[in-house]
Enzyme design. Structure first.
Site, PDB file in Angstrom:
ATOM      1  N   HIS A 262      73.506-101.569   2.205  1.00 48.46           N
ATOM      2  CA  HIS A 262      73.683-102.968   1.761  1.00 48.46           C
ATOM      3  C   HIS A 262      72.684-103.890   2.471  1.00 48.46           C
ATOM      4  O   HIS A 262      71.749-104.342   1.856  1.00 48.46           O
ATOM      5  CB  HIS A 262      75.111-103.490   1.924  1.00 48.46           C
ATOM      6  CG  HIS A 262      76.142-102.642   1.247  1.00 48.46           C
ATOM      7  ND1 HIS A 262      76.079-102.354  -0.090  1.00 48.46           N
ATOM      8  CD2 HIS A 262      77.229-101.983   1.726  1.00 48.46           C
ATOM      9  CE1 HIS A 262      77.104-101.565  -0.411  1.00 48.46           C
ATOM     10  NE2 HIS A 262      77.808-101.325   0.665  1.00 48.46           N
ATOM     11  N   ASP A 310      77.365 -96.094  -4.846  1.00 50.91           N
ATOM     12  CA  ASP A 310      78.431 -96.637  -4.000  1.00 50.91           C
ATOM     13  C   ASP A 310      79.831 -96.485  -4.612  1.00 50.91           C
ATOM     14  O   ASP A 310      80.407 -95.408  -4.566  1.00 50.91           O
ATOM     15  CB  ASP A 310      78.102 -98.092  -3.662  1.00 50.91           C
ATOM     16  CG  ASP A 310      78.969 -98.634  -2.536  1.00 50.91           C
ATOM     17  OD1 ASP A 310      79.767 -97.874  -1.967  1.00 50.91           O
ATOM     18  OD2 ASP A 310      78.844 -99.828  -2.199  1.00 50.91           O
TER      19      ASP A 310
HETATM   20 ZN    ZN Z   1      79.853 -97.809   0.583  1.00 49.31          ZN
END
Ligand code: ZN
Length: 429
Positions: A262, A310
């Site tokens: 991220h 993800d």
């Molecule tokens: Zn993750």
């Protein structure tokens, strides 16, 4: 196996009528201008690594899209996720992982970095084999044919500064010693996978724990979630006076082994510092959009980056790259922002960058249609620009020398999808 393709994207550029020979899952030879062996028509590119995923979350895709009584956020989504995972058995996890991996292959992902934190039985006790769940993920990878980098996750705490974990986190929790045994057992149980280490986040692992992991494992991939959410930044500032990426870079030897997943919430000085480390930024644009995380500062970042699916709310390699570019376009009101120069193809530059960064993060050689490379190849129904921006489909995929996807469908789709559907019906029923 010998075959030829109409076009292949080689390290030196596009070539026509390319004959390939594959032996033991590896490309043995590449000969442009030769039609030899079976004709597998289409345009071929190296298969894409998916550097970040929690495969079990595929089964809750679409379950958290109903508005709650108060402001919805990542944190309310996480409550839905905790309620959901409390019921998953090892059989369920294997069935869901196979579905997710099959879909990954169908969209051009040929390798997966699985950030794996669902370790224990629902009451928090370890299974007889503490790596039971990792073994199930490995079985799903073997069934589908996707390459695997296994990242067992250290999750010890419920917040910054070593706070105790919450009841919803009990299936994840290990102390450092139990975690290190889990990594060893995972490595032994999955000899075909690469096994790395993954402190979950600065919330869930202390600096001392991360240092101990690095001492025990001086080589191989290191992944961590960092700076995904504004609230996380605020909690980190309140705890130590620094922002998460700032704190991580100041206290740990972050280098090219690392993948910071991220890294959405960074100030420009952090983006510059992270760029200089050589670490990979693990970008998950679809999940980051779904969870309302924010937009990565891709124009300022000059280090390697790759893409991850993800939460697996939607699985698509071209789609992750499209949203990455579109986020920048919306933010900066420009076009073709991630192309590396005038006249260059945005799709080709996105694909190239994500191949290199994804491979670095997963601890594998950069995918290439070249002798010596693993035979991970995707056939596109158009150019990379058309695949990413104009929905030209991925038609065929070869993983480690085996054609696992034909006409956009995995060879085991019917059986894997039926088993997944039975699990969903029970979990959602
Ligand atoms: Zn993750």
């Amino acid at each position: 196996m010998r075959f030829w393709v109409d076009e292949a994207w080689l390290p030196e550029g596009w070539a026509r009528d390319v004959a390939l020979e594959v032996q033991d899952g590896v490309i043995a030879s590449v000969t442009p201008g030769r039609r030899e062996g079976a004709h597998l028509p289409g345009r071929t590119v190296p298969g894409m690594p998916n550097l970040h995923s929690h495969t079990f979350q595929r089964a809750m895709a679409g379950l958290a899209e109903r508005r709650g009584p108060a402001a919805d956020s990542f944190w309310t989504w996480r409550e839905v996720m905790y309620g959901f995972l409390a019921r998953l058995t090892p059989d369920d996890v294997e069935a869901i992982a196979a579905q997710a991996m099959m879909e990954m292959l169908e969209t051009g992902f040929t390798h997966l970095g699985e950030f794996h934190y669902l370790h224990h039985a629902p009451d928090g006790t370890p299974y007889a084999d503490p790596a039971e769940m990792a073994v199930r993920i490995g079985a799903a990878a073997a069934e589908t044919g996707i390459g695997l980098t296994m990242l067992p996750v250290l999750y010890s705490h419920g917040g910054f500064g070593g706070q105790p974990p919450a009841p919803g986190q009990r299936r994840f929790v290990n102390g450092t010693d139990a975690y290190l045994r889990l990594v060893e057992r995972t490595r032994a149980a999955l000899p075909h996978a690469i096994t790395g280490i993954a402190p979950h986040s600065l919330r869930a692992a202390t600096g001392e724990q991360i240092a101990e992991l690095l001492r025990a494992h001086p080589h191989g991939p290191v992944h961590i979630h960092v700076a995904e959410q504004v609230a996380e930044v605020e909690q980190c500032l309140a705890w130590c006076g620094a922002r998460p990426v700032q704190h991580l870079l100041a206290t740990q030897p972050v280098d090219a082994r690392w993948c910071l997943v991220h890294a959405t919430q960074m100030q420009p000085f952090e983006t510059a510092s992270l760029s200089a480390t050589g670490a990979v930024a693990g970008l998950c644009p679809i999940t980051e959009a779904n969870l309302g995380d924010g937009i990565f500062d891709a124009l300022r970042f000059t280090g390697p980056w790759g893409i991850g699916s993800d939460s697996n709310v939607e699985i698509t390699a071209p789609g992750e790259l499209r949203l990455l570019e579109y986020g920048q376009r919306l933010l900066h009101r420009g076009r073709n922002l991630l192309a590396r120069g005038e006249g260059r193809s945005t799709g080709e530059d996105l694909w190239t960058a994500a191949l290199a960064g994804g491979a670095q993060a997963c601890g594998i050689a950069a995918p290439a249609i070249a002798p010596g490379a693993r035979a991970d190849i995707a056939w596109l129904g158009g150019t990379p620009d058309e695949a990413i921006f104009a929905a030209a489909p991925v038609t065929r995929v070869m993983a480690a020398g085996r054609v696992v996807v034909e006409d956009g469908r995995h060879a085991k789709r019917d059986a894997i999808a039926a088993r997944f559907r039975r699990v969903l019906d029970r979990l959602r029923g």
